[in-house]
Each structure stands twice: as structure tokens, then as C-alpha cells.
Design a protein around this motif. Structure first.
Motif, mmCIF file in Angstrom:
data_model
loop_
_atom_site.group_PDB
_atom_site.id
_atom_site.type_symbol
_atom_site.label_atom_id
_atom_site.label_comp_id
_atom_site.label_asym_id
_atom_site.label_seq_id
_atom_site.Cartn_x
_atom_site.Cartn_y
_atom_site.Cartn_z
ATOM 1 N N ASP A 27 8.813 -26.372 -20.298
ATOM 2 C CA ASP A 27 8.657 -24.929 -20.121
ATOM 3 C C ASP A 27 7.551 -24.606 -19.118
ATOM 4 N N ARG A 28 6.472 -25.374 -19.157
ATOM 5 C CA ARG A 28 5.373 -25.135 -18.219
ATOM 6 C C ARG A 28 5.826 -25.401 -16.783
ATOM 7 N N ALA A 29 6.650 -26.436 -16.591
ATOM 8 C CA ALA A 29 7.148 -26.743 -15.250
ATOM 9 C C ALA A 29 8.056 -25.629 -14.734
ATOM 10 N N ILE A 30 8.946 -25.150 -15.600
ATOM 11 C CA ILE A 30 9.857 -24.067 -15.196
ATOM 12 C C ILE A 30 9.067 -22.812 -14.822
ATOM 13 N N ASN A 31 8.101 -22.457 -15.647
ATOM 14 C CA ASN A 31 7.349 -21.227 -15.384
ATOM 15 C C ASN A 31 6.423 -21.372 -14.179
ATOM 16 N N THR A 32 5.937 -22.592 -13.929
ATOM 17 C CA THR A 32 5.139 -22.820 -12.721
ATOM 18 C C THR A 32 5.999 -22.677 -11.472
ATOM 19 N N ALA A 33 7.219 -23.205 -11.527
ATOM 20 C CA ALA A 33 8.139 -23.062 -10.391
ATOM 21 C C ALA A 33 8.482 -21.594 -10.157
ATOM 22 N N ARG A 34 8.682 -20.830 -11.236
ATOM 23 C CA ARG A 34 8.967 -19.403 -11.079
ATOM 24 C C ARG A 34 7.745 -18.657 -10.547
ATOM 25 N N LEU A 35 6.567 -19.059 -11.003
ATOM 26 C CA LEU A 35 5.338 -18.431 -10.506
ATOM 27 C C LEU A 35 5.218 -18.636 -8.999
ATOM 28 N N ALA A 36 5.493 -19.849 -8.542
ATOM 29 C CA ALA A 36 5.429 -20.120 -7.101
ATOM 30 C C ALA A 36 6.412 -19.241 -6.339
ATOM 31 N N ALA A 37 7.612 -19.111 -6.869
ATOM 32 C CA ALA A 37 8.624 -18.281 -6.198
ATOM 33 C C ALA A 37 8.206 -16.812 -6.193
ATOM 34 N N VAL B 83 2.827 -22.409 -2.181
ATOM 35 C CA VAL B 83 3.008 -23.857 -1.993
ATOM 36 C C VAL B 83 2.044 -24.629 -2.888
ATOM 37 N N THR B 84 0.810 -24.174 -2.956
ATOM 38 C CA THR B 84 -0.164 -24.827 -3.832
ATOM 39 C C THR B 84 0.316 -24.819 -5.281
ATOM 40 N N THR B 85 0.862 -23.690 -5.725
ATOM 41 C CA THR B 85 1.384 -23.582 -7.096
ATOM 42 C C THR B 85 2.574 -24.507 -7.306
ATOM 43 N N ALA B 86 3.512 -24.501 -6.359
ATOM 44 C CA ALA B 86 4.706 -25.344 -6.502
ATOM 45 C C ALA B 86 4.339 -26.811 -6.585
ATOM 46 N N MET B 87 3.279 -27.214 -5.900
ATOM 47 C CA MET B 87 2.850 -28.606 -5.932
ATOM 48 C C MET B 87 2.280 -29.006 -7.291
ATOM 49 N N ALA C 295 17.179 -30.942 -14.224
ATOM 50 C CA ALA C 295 18.129 -30.299 -13.308
ATOM 51 C C ALA C 295 17.715 -28.880 -12.939
ATOM 52 N N ARG C 296 17.254 -28.095 -13.906
ATOM 53 C CA ARG C 296 16.873 -26.716 -13.599
ATOM 54 C C ARG C 296 15.658 -26.659 -12.702
ATOM 55 N N VAL C 297 14.663 -27.497 -12.975
ATOM 56 C CA VAL C 297 13.458 -27.496 -12.154
ATOM 57 C C VAL C 297 13.780 -27.980 -10.744
ATOM 58 N N THR C 298 14.611 -29.017 -10.650
ATOM 59 C CA THR C 298 15.014 -29.518 -9.333
ATOM 60 C C THR C 298 15.673 -28.408 -8.511
ATOM 61 N N ARG C 299 16.555 -27.667 -9.159
ATOM 62 C CA ARG C 299 17.247 -26.575 -8.466
ATOM 63 C C ARG C 299 16.266 -25.469 -8.056
ATOM 64 N N MET C 300 15.344 -25.120 -8.954
ATOM 65 C CA MET C 300 14.351 -24.084 -8.637
ATOM 66 C C MET C 300 13.513 -24.469 -7.415
ATOM 67 N N LEU C 301 13.082 -25.723 -7.374
ATOM 68 C CA LEU C 301 12.239 -26.155 -6.270
ATOM 69 C C LEU C 301 13.034 -26.257 -4.970
ATOM 70 N N PHE D 86 13.169 -22.781 -3.860
ATOM 71 C CA PHE D 86 11.845 -22.411 -3.342
ATOM 72 C C PHE D 86 11.685 -22.917 -1.913
ATOM 73 N N GLY D 87 12.070 -24.171 -1.664
ATOM 74 C CA GLY D 87 11.959 -24.725 -0.321
ATOM 75 C C GLY D 87 12.788 -23.966 0.687
ATOM 76 N N ALA D 88 14.001 -23.564 0.298
ATOM 77 C CA ALA D 88 14.858 -22.796 1.211
ATOM 78 C C ALA D 88 14.235 -21.438 1.520
ATOM 79 N N ALA D 89 13.672 -20.780 0.472
ATOM 80 C CA ALA D 89 13.026 -19.475 0.687
ATOM 81 C C ALA D 89 11.778 -19.626 1.550
ATOM 82 N N LEU D 90 11.048 -20.714 1.336
ATOM 83 C CA LEU D 90 9.850 -20.969 2.134
ATOM 84 C C LEU D 90 10.208 -21.160 3.607
ATOM 85 N N ASP D 91 11.275 -21.892 3.853
ATOM 86 C CA ASP D 91 11.716 -22.139 5.229
ATOM 87 C C ASP D 91 12.126 -20.832 5.910
ATOM 88 N N ALA D 92 12.743 -19.939 5.133
ATOM 89 C CA ALA D 92 13.162 -18.651 5.703
ATOM 90 C C ALA D 92 11.964 -17.727 5.930
#
Length: 430
Positions: A351-361, A373-377, A388-394, A397-403
Motif C-alpha cells: 500500500d505504501r508503494a502504491i500511494n507513493t507512486a500516486r503521490l509522485a504522479a 521524480v525524487t518521490t517516485a524513486m 503489477a499495479r505498481v509497475t503499471r503506475m510507474l 508516470f514515466g510516460a507523463a514525465l516524458d510528455a
């Protein structure tokens, strides 16, 4: 996989990090405590168990193995010489084809349990308590890892064990109801692991069986869990109408009127689904009802262990984060993310990983590129690679970061981080 292999033992070993040699050492130590003599098992002995060449270890060895694992030998896939082999837990590939026919299988188990002369021992609440201990272990594994096929298979195997006890002896109606509740609990955890791993076809199969078992148990709490998970499954599948309908079933159960904490969770999950529909007013209304119910809940009332994050308010913050993120309310989403991470227990790594990934986004959505980026790391590498869910979130995130910041130093740092994690994951699998 060869049908003769002991898949239940293999799943247990993988879940608990045992190699053949380490399990042999552990059983040898247990044998020495039991008999006063050192055991003679080695890695090849355990490999023979896994391969199915040894169907039923000698009594002292079997007892030592049970002491090490906390499970009866039957639950570990071993078969007494007088018994027909039990089916192994279904794999991801063949579960849809090989899972038992739901209504017929459960009805047959119930009929056999009630048949005259079918019992040869007394089944009691001590058997139920042992299963509840195993359920606590499944919940703990889910909190640490989440979504893993091994957790799904282990939970499904334990559900079958609970059903098999219905046939193993005589029992009171209370005990039989508790066994059905245990089976439903395990099947609901198998369902949740499949949802979390984005294996939705498998999740739907577990769902149907869990719902039938819950009806036979009469346990309102497990009924709520299953229907609430069903709503979450449909939300993740992008089917909000079905998700809202399933959440309504959960929210209309009597337990939500007896205990406001269940009502709070029901409203919060409904809010997350309304976020998927873009209904800002409905999100605000549902979150308000969830907060009111949480404040009315008796903090001292005994509840199922899977409600721990609801009791602290962490689950409400997590679902509020999901709802506002879906609405594009990134500032509110960030606020709820910080609150959830403060309230979540450290052991709830998934749960902490999922919410950290959402926080970064959410931070990226506000234009805070370097902070995002610091948060996602901060998402642990093992969860980023295996969940699988965290992998997809990240990935998103990378695609949004690139855009958002193409060619920036931030995206270069993120690209290097992803490359390092990919290499580490490949080395772990090698």
C-alpha cells in the motif's frame, strides 16, 4: 508443470523464501528437537518431495515438517497412502479450466459432510483457530508483497483445506459455519491477490466461489469483504457501473448499520469509483459520509484483521487519494497521499508503494517535476519490479514525465533509475 509435482509445497517454500537445502536444515533441526537425534535430510530429499516422488514422509519427519511450517502435511500437498491425491492449486494459465464447478462442488462437500457415517473424528473450534492463524499469515504476506501468484495459490489451497475439513469428521453447526467462513476468507484473499496482480479472469473465478461460500457461512463481515473487493475489481477494470452496483451490495448489508466502520469503508470505495466517472459532487458526498461514519465508529470493537487500515483512517485517505487523482484534483490528491503514508503501518509495504507512486504522479500533475521524480524513486525496487499495479503506475508516470519535461535532467535521472531497476530485476530472475 508435471501433474505429479507437489505444487502446494513449492508455493509454500517460495512464499517463505526457502531453498531445498534451507528447508532440509530446518526440518533436521525440528527432528532433533523431537527425537533427540539429528535428522538426515538434505536438498535432494526436499527435491524428491517437490517432485512428488515421496507422497507421504515418515511420521517423525512429517511431524517435524508440520512444526516448521505450521501446516498439516495434507495442506502442504502430501497424500496419505490410503487417500486419493488432492488437486494442486490451479496455476494462472489453467485456473479457468480446472477450478472446480462452483455450486456442484460446494454442494457435494456439504452433502458429504452431513452424510451418516462419513465422520471419523470430531472437528472443533481448534481446527478453525488453526485456519484463522493461516489466514493472518496470508493477510501479512499480502501487506508485504501483494498481487503475487504464490499468495493467490496459497490462499486457494487453504480454502480447499477448510472445505476438506467439512468431510473429515463430525462438527457442530457453529463449527461448520465457521469453516465455510474460513474457506470464503481464503478464497477472497485469492481473489484480491488476483485483482492486485491484474489477473482479472482468475479473480472473477475466485469471486464466484467466495460469494457462494460466504452465503453458506452467513458471515456478514466476509460477505462485505467479497462484495467490496468485487467493486474494486470492476473499478480497476474500468467498469464503473458494475463497480457501483457491487459496492451497493456491500453497503446495504446489515453489518454497515451495526458497525459504522464498515459503512465508512463502503462509502470511501464508492467515492473512488465516482472519481472514475468524473462526478465531483458524488466524490465529495461519499467522502463526507465516510468521514462521518469513521468518527462514529467504536474504536474498541473487535473487527477482522483485514480492517486494520480502515480503523486507523489510512484506507479512507488512500481511497480519497484515488478519487481526487482520477478527478485531476492533484493538490487534494497530494494532501491525501501524505496523510495516508503517515497513517499506514510500516509493514504495509504494498500500500505504501502504491500511494507513493500516486503521490509522485500528483506532484507531476502540479508541475513539480524534480520533486515528483525524487518521490517516485522512493518506491522500493522489489515492489516496482514485481507488483503489477505498481509497475503499471510507474510506467504511466514515466510516460507523463516524458510528455511534461522531455530532455530534462529529471527525465534522465528517472531513465537511469528505471534501467538500474530493470537490471536488478533481471539478475534476481536469473
Amino acid at each position: 508443470m508435471d501433474a505429479t509435482r507437489n505444487s502446494a509445497l513449492e508455493v509454500w517454500m517460495a512464499e517463505h523464501g526457502h531453498s531445498s537445502n534451507s528447508l532440509a536444515d530446518a526440518v533436521n533441526d525440528a527432528l532433533e528437537r523431537l527425537t533427540g537425534r539429528a535428522g538426515g535430510l538434505d536438498g535432494s530429499s526436499i527435491r524428491s518431495w517437490k517432485a512428488g516422488r515421496v507422497k507421504w514422509p515418515k511420521s517423525a519427519t512429517r511431524k517435524a515438517l508440520e512444526d516448521v511450517t505450521g501446516l498439516p502435511a495434507i495442506a502442504l500437498g502430501f497424500v496419505p497412502r490410503s487417500r486419493t491425491p488432492l488437486k494442486p492449486a490451479p496455476s494462472q494459465e489453467d485456473s479457468a479450466m480446472k477450478r472446480r464447478t462452483l455450486v456442484g462442488g460446494i454442494a457435494a462437500a456439504a452433502a458429504a459432510a452431513a452424510a451418516p457415517g462419513s465422520s471419523h473424528r470430531r472437528i472443533g473450534m481448534s481446527d478453525v483457530d488453526r485456519l484463522r492463524t493461516r489466514f493472518a499469515e496470508v493477510i501479512a504476506s499480502d501487506h508485504r508483497h501483494g498481487g503475487q501468484l504464490g499468495i493467490e495459490q496459497r490462499a486457494a489451497t487453504l480454502a480447499d483445506e477448510a472445505l476438506n475439513l467439512q468431510n473429515a469428521g463430525s462438527a457442530t453447526q457453529r463449527v461448520r459455519g465457521s469453516l465455510y467462513a474460513c474457506a470464503a476468507s481464503f478464497r477472497s484473499s485469492a481473489m484480491w491477490a488476483a485483482i492486485d496482480g491484474r489477473r482479472y479472469d482468475d479473480a472473477k473465478g475466485h469471486m464466484r466461489e467466495a460469494q457462494a461460500l460466504a452465503e453458506m457461512s452467513g458471515d456478514q463481515a466476509i460477505k462485505f469483504r467479497i462484495w467490496s473487493h468485487t467493486g474494486t475489481m470492476y473499478r480497476h477494470m474500468g467498469r464503473p457501473a458494475d463497480a457501483l452496483a457491487a459496492n451497493d451490495v456491500a453497503r446495504n448489508l446489515n453489518i454497515t448499520r451495526r458497525d459504522p466502520l464498515f459503512a465508512s469503508l463502503g462509502h470511501a470505495r464508492q467515492a473512488a469509483t465516482y472519481g472514475l466517472t468524473g462526478d465531483t459532487a458524488a466524490v465529495a458526498r461519499s467522502l463526507g459520509h465516510a468521514q462521518d461514519a469513521l468518527e462514529r465508529a467504536d474504536p474498541d470493537l473487535a473487527r477482522p484483521m483485514w480492517m486494520a487500515a480502515v480503523h486507523t483512517g489510512a484506507e479512507l485517505e488512500t481511497l480519497a487519494l484515488a478519487a481526487h487523482f482520477r478527478l485531476g484534483n492533484f493538490e487534494q490528491a497530494e494532501t491525501h497521499a501524505h496523510r495516508s503514508l503517515t497513517l499506514l503501518c510500516p509493514r504495509m509495504r504494498r500500500d505504501r508503494a502504491i500511494n507513493t507512486a500516486r503521490l509522485a504522479a500528483a506532484q507531476l500533475g502540479q508541475g513539480d517535476v524534480e520533486l515528483a521524480v525524487t518521490t517516485a524513486m522512493e518506491v522500493p525496487s522489489d515492489i516496482a519490479a514485481q507488483h503489477a499495479r505498481v509497475t503499471r503506475m510507474l510506467y504511466e508516470f514515466g510516460a507523463a514525465l516524458d510528455a511534461t519535461a522531455p530532455g530534462s535532467a529529471a527525465i534522465q535521472a528517472w531513465t537511469e533509475q528505471v534501467a538500474d531497476r530493470t537490471t536488478a530485476a533481471q539478475l534476481c530472475r536469473a
